[in-house]
Design a protein around this motif. Structure first.
Motif: not given
Length: 241
Positions: A65-70, A76-82, A98-102, A234-241
């Motif tokens: 979760f720390d790996t980046a390129t460019g 990319v972190p996202a809001a949890t829904q569960l 023990l682990f919960h990520k989105a 596509s709109a969500e992906e472009a806005s990051g929401t």
């Protein structure tokens, strides 16, 4: 005979459409949410025969979760829904999350898909009881491969050695379309001086075919996984929401 030919033609068209859909899925961004939880006392109370010499190994092709390129994170972190399900597990009294990520991830076909390093994060800078990796890929369907382990610590530094999570040997950008350009795991970390040991280890190694928007549950006497893969517009992906 004419009806048979028409049926064959229809089946061919359906197969072609499914194949085209599978090709279009590769390179698509999905949102993934995953919960890993343990059954408290599950290893002690279960009649399961735990493997005496399990093969615990991190993959050679991986990201975390720390790996980046460019300069941009690959996961990319996202809001949890569960979160309600995670809270219910913790409230149950006999399970603990023990682990919960989105996160959002561009999924590829399996040969181009890196494994994602997973740990509980309960002991920063030290060995976690939860280790291993999961791999998400896409073809005609979404696919999940789990290679997770949950350990019961040893009191006297004897027993089953636990490999340390791999660390990147380079900060060069990754090319995810090249099967040769993933982070190489550092083999010499497997038996490093600060290696810890476990009395017992439970393995959760599974292959699961999934559909987007469905919550999937992978069970085990000691621990389990809840995972959902969601399509995003596509709109969500472009806005990051």
């Amino acid at each position: 005979m004419t009806n048979i030919l028409r049926l064959c033609a229809a089946l061919l068209l359906a197969a072609t459409a499914a194949s085209a859909q599978a090709v279009n899925y590769a390179g698509t961004t999905f949102e993934i949410e995953m919960i890993v939880f343990e059954r408290i006392g599950g290893m002690e109370n279960s009649s399961e025969d735990w493997p005496a010499a399990p093969r615990l190994r991190y993959p050679d092709k991986w990201v975390d979760f720390d790996t980046a390129t460019g300069g941009a994170p690959l996961l990319v972190p996202a809001a949890t829904q569960l979160s309600n399900k995670a809270a219910a597990l913790n409230r149950s009294g006999d399970m603990r999350v023990l682990f919960h990520k989105a996160w959002r991830q561009v999924l590829q076909q399996k040969r181009n898909s890196p494994a994602i390093i997973i740990d509980s994060g309960e002991n920063p800078g030290s060995q976690s009881r939860l280790g291993g990796s999961v791999t998400l890929s896409v073809a005609r369907y979404l696919h999940l491969s789990t290679n997770l382990w949950l350990s019961e610590p040893s009191d006297d530094n004897t027993g089953i050695p636990l490999p340390l999570p791999p660390k990147a040997a380079t900060e060069e950008p990754l090319d995810l379309m090249s099967t040769a350009d993933f982070r190489p795991a550092m083999a010499d970390r497997a038996l490093a001086p600060d290696t810890t040991y476990a009395r017992h280890v439970a393995l959760l190694q599974a292959e699961r075919r999934m559909r987007s928007g469905e919550l999937h549950y992978i069970d085990h006497p000691a621990f389990g996984v809840l995972i959902e893969v969601r399509t995003i517009t596509s709109a969500e992906e472009a806005s990051g929401t």
